[in-house]
Scaffold this motif. Structure first.
Motif, PDB file in Angstrom:
ATOM      1  N   ALA A   1       0.672  -1.230   0.106  1.00  0.00           N
ATOM      2  CA  ALA A   1       0.047  -0.147   0.225  1.00  0.00           C
ATOM      3  C   ALA A   1       1.100   1.281  -0.080  1.00  0.00           C
ATOM      4  O   ALA A   1       1.883   1.239   0.940  1.00  0.00           O
ATOM      5  N   GLY A   2       0.471   2.124  -0.843  1.00  0.00           N
ATOM      6  CA  GLY A   2       1.315   3.483  -1.041  1.00  0.00           C
ATOM      7  C   GLY A   2       2.532   3.302  -2.027  1.00  0.00           C
ATOM      8  O   GLY A   2       3.145   4.115  -1.929  1.00  0.00           O
TER       9      GLY A   2
ATOM     10  N   PHE B   1      -5.526  -2.823  -5.038  1.00  0.00           N
ATOM     11  CA  PHE B   1      -5.766  -3.779  -4.055  1.00  0.00           C
ATOM     12  C   PHE B   1      -5.897  -3.372  -2.620  1.00  0.00           C
ATOM     13  O   PHE B   1      -6.609  -3.989  -2.085  1.00  0.00           O
ATOM     14  N   ALA B   2      -4.825  -2.665  -2.267  1.00  0.00           N
ATOM     15  CA  ALA B   2      -4.733  -2.165  -0.912  1.00  0.00           C
ATOM     16  C   ALA B   2      -6.053  -1.384  -0.595  1.00  0.00           C
ATOM     17  O   ALA B   2      -6.720  -1.584   0.603  1.00  0.00           O
ATOM     18  N   ASN B   3      -6.620  -0.484  -1.226  1.00  0.00           N
ATOM     19  CA  ASN B   3      -7.774   0.327  -1.346  1.00  0.00           C
ATOM     20  C   ASN B   3      -9.174  -0.629  -1.073  1.00  0.00           C
ATOM     21  O   ASN B   3      -9.823  -0.573  -0.499  1.00  0.00           O
TER      22      ASN B   3
ATOM     23  N   ARG C   1      -3.369  -9.811   0.828  1.00  0.00           N
ATOM     24  CA  ARG C   1      -3.265  -8.821   2.096  1.00  0.00           C
ATOM     25  C   ARG C   1      -2.273  -7.718   1.512  1.00  0.00           C
ATOM     26  O   ARG C   1      -2.188  -7.526   0.383  1.00  0.00           O
ATOM     27  N   SER C   2      -2.367  -6.561   2.724  1.00  0.00           N
ATOM     28  CA  SER C   2      -1.529  -5.533   2.159  1.00  0.00           C
ATOM     29  C   SER C   2      -0.725  -5.182   3.360  1.00  0.00           C
ATOM     30  O   SER C   2      -1.012  -5.362   4.427  1.00  0.00           O
ATOM     31  N   VAL C   3       0.550  -4.667   3.071  1.00  0.00           N
ATOM     32  CA  VAL C   3       1.374  -3.788   3.910  1.00  0.00           C
ATOM     33  C   VAL C   3       1.461  -2.546   3.550  1.00  0.00           C
ATOM     34  O   VAL C   3       1.849  -2.173   2.507  1.00  0.00           O
TER      35      VAL C   3
ATOM     36  N   GLU D   1       7.436  -9.684   8.697  1.00  0.00           N
ATOM     37  CA  GLU D   1       6.670 -10.563   9.380  1.00  0.00           C
ATOM     38  C   GLU D   1       5.873 -11.340   8.466  1.00  0.00           C
ATOM     39  O   GLU D   1       5.361 -12.318   8.982  1.00  0.00           O
ATOM     40  N   LEU D   2       5.223 -10.644   7.831  1.00  0.00           N
ATOM     41  CA  LEU D   2       4.258 -11.337   6.877  1.00  0.00           C
ATOM     42  C   LEU D   2       5.021 -12.782   5.800  1.00  0.00           C
ATOM     43  O   LEU D   2       4.462 -13.757   5.920  1.00  0.00           O
TER      44      LEU D   2
END
Length: 246
Positions: free
Chosen positions: A191-192, A200-202, A223-225, A235-236
């Motif tokens: 994201a960003g 996808f993050a949105n 998923r998103s980070v 971590e993911l």
């Protein structure tokens, strides 16, 4: 199956490559290259020439602090589009100071192989010289490599875990996500980072998006980070790749 061959990059090093014409050949070709399944696998897809120097600097920590340490810990292999641009260049940069293998999958008609004549259609993109291996697949248009990236990752991982990291990207990156989801591979959108990854993050954040994006999000595999939190990406990746360790 054609025999593997060596690519020499001036002032950088060498890589080993092989041509492949059918997906049924992938296991034997990868084994001939010394990439023996099953291996934990990290696919990186997304922005290429559209990323400027500021973007590259901003995204670089995702590779140095987020991706590379976890790959080294679990002996993972990286897979991407193999050219000297954008996220593939960043993956190659971090590979230069690491030990994991990095496989670039390139459509033959879109790239310039070291020491070879240029393709008939245009001059072709340079290969990213810090990759350790390349698969040269059929095709003369950008995006022709996308299904091969997905299938190569599936074959490499076999029974081991794999994950796709989406950073920025355009229409081809959307295809990459679709192919990963079809293969049952989880995807993390940064994201960003812009464009497709942000779409996808949105959607994950509950915003209204185009139905094709929403449908892929409903798969439960995405998923998103945040782009400015490489520790969350680490971590993911740790949770996914570490799941295959007994």
């Amino acid at each position: 199956m054609t025999s593997p061959f060596r690519l020499d990059f001036p002032n950088t090093g060498r890589a080993f490559a092989a041509r492949v014409a059918e997906t049924a050949e992938l296991c034997s070709v990868l084994t001939a290259l010394g990439l023996f399944p099953p291996r934990p696998t990290v696919v990186v897809v997304g922005g290429a020439a559209g990323l400027d120097a500021t973007d590259m600097d901003r995204l670089r920590p995702l590779f140095g602090s987020g991706i590379a340490p976890v790959m080294e810990k679990y002996g993972a292999v990286g897979v991407d589009g193999g050219t000297l641009a954008g996220v593939m260049q960043l993956f190659g940069e971090v590979r230069a100071g690491a030990a994991f293998p990095l496989l670039g999958v390139v459509a033959e008609g879109t790239v310039q192989l070291p020491g070879a004549c240029a393709p008939d259609r245009g001059e072709g993109f340079e290969l990213e010289p810090r990759h350790t291996h390349f698969l040269v697949v059929p095709g003369d248009k950008w995006g022709a490599e996308a299904p091969w990236i997905a299938e190569a990752a599936t074959v490499l991982a076999d029974s081991a875990p794999s994950i796709t990291v989406l950073i920025n990207g355009g229409d081809i990156a959307y295809d990459d996500v679709q192919l990963s989801v079809k293969a049952g591979r989880p995807v993390v959108a940064i994201a960003g980072s812009g464009r497709t990854a942000d779409a996808f993050a949105n959607a994950l954040a509950g915003e209204l998006v185009d139905e094709p994006v929403a449908a892929l999000v409903r798969s439960g595999l995405i998923r998103s980070v945040p782009a400015d939190a490489p520790e969350y990406l680490a971590e993911l990746l740790e949770a996914v790749l570490g799941a295959g360790v007994e």
